[in-house]
Design a protein around this motif. Structure first.
Motif, PDB file in Angstrom:
ATOM      1  N   GLY A 293       0.785  -1.324  -0.085  1.00 19.29           N
ATOM      2  CA  GLY A 293      -0.136   0.077  -0.058  1.00 19.29           C
ATOM      3  C   GLY A 293       0.831   1.230  -0.032  1.00 19.29           C
ATOM      4  N   GLU A 294       2.198   1.243  -0.344  1.00 20.27           N
ATOM      5  CA  GLU A 294       2.890   2.616  -0.247  1.00 20.27           C
ATOM      6  C   GLU A 294       3.968   2.528  -1.496  1.00 20.27           C
ATOM      7  OE1 GLU A 294       6.039   4.793   2.454  1.00 20.27           O
ATOM      8  OE2 GLU A 294       4.208   4.183   3.539  1.00 20.27           O
ATOM      9  N   ALA A 295       3.922   3.688  -2.055  1.00 18.89           N
ATOM     10  CA  ALA A 295       5.158   3.935  -3.332  1.00 18.89           C
ATOM     11  C   ALA A 295       5.769   5.080  -3.052  1.00 18.89           C
ATOM     12  CB  ALA A 295       4.206   3.780  -4.353  1.00 18.89           C
ATOM     13  N   VAL A 296       7.120   5.012  -3.419  1.00 17.46           N
ATOM     14  CA  VAL A 296       8.158   6.142  -3.141  1.00 17.46           C
ATOM     15  C   VAL A 296       8.618   6.277  -4.536  1.00 17.46           C
ATOM     16  CG1 VAL A 296       9.908   7.080  -2.048  1.00 17.46           C
ATOM     17  CG2 VAL A 296       8.468   5.560  -0.828  1.00 17.46           C
ATOM     18  N   ILE A 297       8.315   7.515  -4.946  1.00 11.08           N
ATOM     19  CA  ILE A 297       8.915   7.902  -6.273  1.00 11.08           C
ATOM     20  C   ILE A 297       9.536   9.127  -6.300  1.00 11.08           C
ATOM     21  CG2 ILE A 297       8.297   8.628  -8.751  1.00 11.08           C
ATOM     22  CD1 ILE A 297       5.444   7.409  -7.025  1.00 11.08           C
ATOM     23  N   HIS A 298      11.009   9.127  -6.810  1.00 10.90           N
ATOM     24  CA  HIS A 298      12.003   9.919  -6.984  1.00 10.90           C
ATOM     25  C   HIS A 298      12.025  10.935  -8.147  1.00 10.90           C
ATOM     26  CE1 HIS A 298      13.343   8.581  -3.151  1.00 10.90           C
ATOM     27  NE2 HIS A 298      13.186   7.362  -3.537  1.00 10.90           N
ATOM     28  N   PHE A 299      11.974  12.129  -8.187  1.00  7.75           N
ATOM     29  CA  PHE A 299      12.027  12.864  -9.286  1.00  7.75           C
ATOM     30  C   PHE A 299      13.347  13.888  -9.234  1.00  7.75           C
ATOM     31  CE2 PHE A 299       7.587  12.219  -9.011  1.00  7.75           C
ATOM     32  CZ  PHE A 299       7.006  12.265 -10.374  1.00  7.75           C
ATOM     33  N   GLN A 300      13.904  13.826 -10.748  1.00 10.42           N
ATOM     34  CA  GLN A 300      14.829  14.858 -10.833  1.00 10.42           C
ATOM     35  C   GLN A 300      15.144  15.440 -12.265  1.00 10.42           C
ATOM     36  OE1 GLN A 300      18.957  13.438  -9.791  1.00 10.42           O
ATOM     37  NE2 GLN A 300      19.904  15.309 -10.633  1.00 10.42           N
ATOM     38  N   LEU A 301      14.831  16.786 -12.287  1.00  9.73           N
ATOM     39  CA  LEU A 301      14.861  17.230 -13.522  1.00  9.73           C
ATOM     40  C   LEU A 301      16.058  17.833 -13.929  1.00  9.73           C
ATOM     41  CD1 LEU A 301      12.726  18.835 -15.684  1.00  9.73           C
ATOM     42  CD2 LEU A 301      12.945  20.811 -14.220  1.00  9.73           C
ATOM     43  N   TYR A 302      16.666  17.733 -15.264  1.00  8.09           N
ATOM     44  CA  TYR A 302      17.814  18.257 -15.694  1.00  8.09           C
ATOM     45  C   TYR A 302      17.846  19.051 -16.997  1.00  8.09           C
ATOM     46  CZ  TYR A 302      17.748  14.276 -19.270  1.00  8.09           C
ATOM     47  OH  TYR A 302      17.388  13.748 -20.293  1.00  8.09           O
TER      48      TYR A 302
END
Length: 302
Positions: A293-302
């Motif tokens: 029941g949990e999701a962790v998403i990482h973002f990085q803009l370049y």
């Protein structure tokens, strides 16, 4: 008599002599004309060992086939063998699109540039392809429906979603405000039980529900997906998953409900973590475990 005895003694002595250089050669091992052997065995020896292995492996193949036949008699091609309390799964996991790369210690990271965001756009487009056309057995489910227990499926209308994410803006991947799609994985005969106590929900989700026309009815009709981030603002206009779409039992044309979440105003080279959770009375949580029941998403803009 003596002559015969003498010959036998000589033959015994000769048989104990070491083999000649010619007899020890590799060529003699392959084919020994004098002894009539191939690879050190006579024709009768090869026939016996060949027959043994044919019978041995035929028995193994037959025994294995019999076991597989008996095993397949216990399976149903449409329903898992173990569901509900018998299953190791207690609740469905939370999955998301787009598909992404794993970098930075194997964490799921959406590493993108507005100039090169097409791969993420394509991932969402491909997921939504089955939703474009209405299934022949789809019905318009009411929010208060008790759930699906026939061959029909609820129609999930992607054209009336309350979200700023759309194909027209490439799901935000040509800007610094990308979208992610979240849904519960399909799980046989599982139906979310609504949380009726607002205090058990995150503060931001409480505020969203209180802003609705009938908060109590919204609580009764939905499970929820809510995301938070310490680094950026998150836009979630419609975080509810209608309970009327459950349970799933392998209906033809079934389409799971989903929500869109938008990460707003990413800065270049900024690393952002978005933590999302599904909320219902019968959903267990385990930190960083999307199977619970949990999701962790990482973002990085370049």
């Amino acid at each position: 008599m003596c002559s015969a005895r003498y010959r036998k003694e000589n033959e015994a002595v000769i048989s104990r002599l070491p083999p000649t250089k010619e007899e020890r050669s590799f060529q003699a091992f392959l084919w020994n004309r004098k002894a009539g052997t191939v690879l050190g065995r006579t024709a009768s020896s090869w026939a016996k060992i060949g027959l043994f292995y044919i019978v041995f492996y035929a028995f193994l193949a037959g025994f294995f086939s019999l076991l597989m036949f008996v095993f397949y008699q216990t399976l149903d091609y449409h329903v898992p063998k173990y569901t509900g309390e018998e299953s190791l799964l207690r609740n469905p996991g939370l999955s998301f699109r787009p598909r992404m790369d794993y970098i930075d210690d194997l964490r799921p990271t959406i590493f993108y540039s507005p100039k090169y965001g097409k791969s993420f756009t394509f991932s969402i487009d491909r997921f939504l392809e089955p939703y474009i056309h209405r299934p022949s057995n789809a019905i318009d489910c009411l929010p208060v429906d008790e759930g699906l227990f026939s061959d029909s499926v609820c129609y999930f209308d992607i054209y009336n979603l309350n979200t700023t994410c759309s194909k027209d803006n490439d799901w935000g991947y040509e800007t610094n405000s990308p979208c992610i799609l979240l849904k519960l994985n399909r799980m046989f005969h599982w139906r979310p039980v609504p949380l009726l106590d607002l205090n058990e929900l995150p503060e931001g989700l409480q505020q969203h529900i209180n802003s609705l026309a009938d908060p109590h009815e919204a609580l009764r009709q939905n499970a929820w997906v809510w995301c938070e981030s310490k680094e950026v603002e998150i836009e979630q206009l419609s975080p509810g998953l209608p309970i009327s779409f459950f349970p799933y039992f392998n209906q033809k044309g079934y389409l799971a409900p989903f929500v869109f979440v938008r990460v707003l105003n990413l800065s270049v080279e900024q690393k952002v973590t978005v933590r999302c959770r599904a909320w219902a009375s019968n959903i267990q949580h385990q930190r960083d475990n999307r199977l619970l029941g949990e999701a962790v998403i990482h973002f990085q803009l370049y």
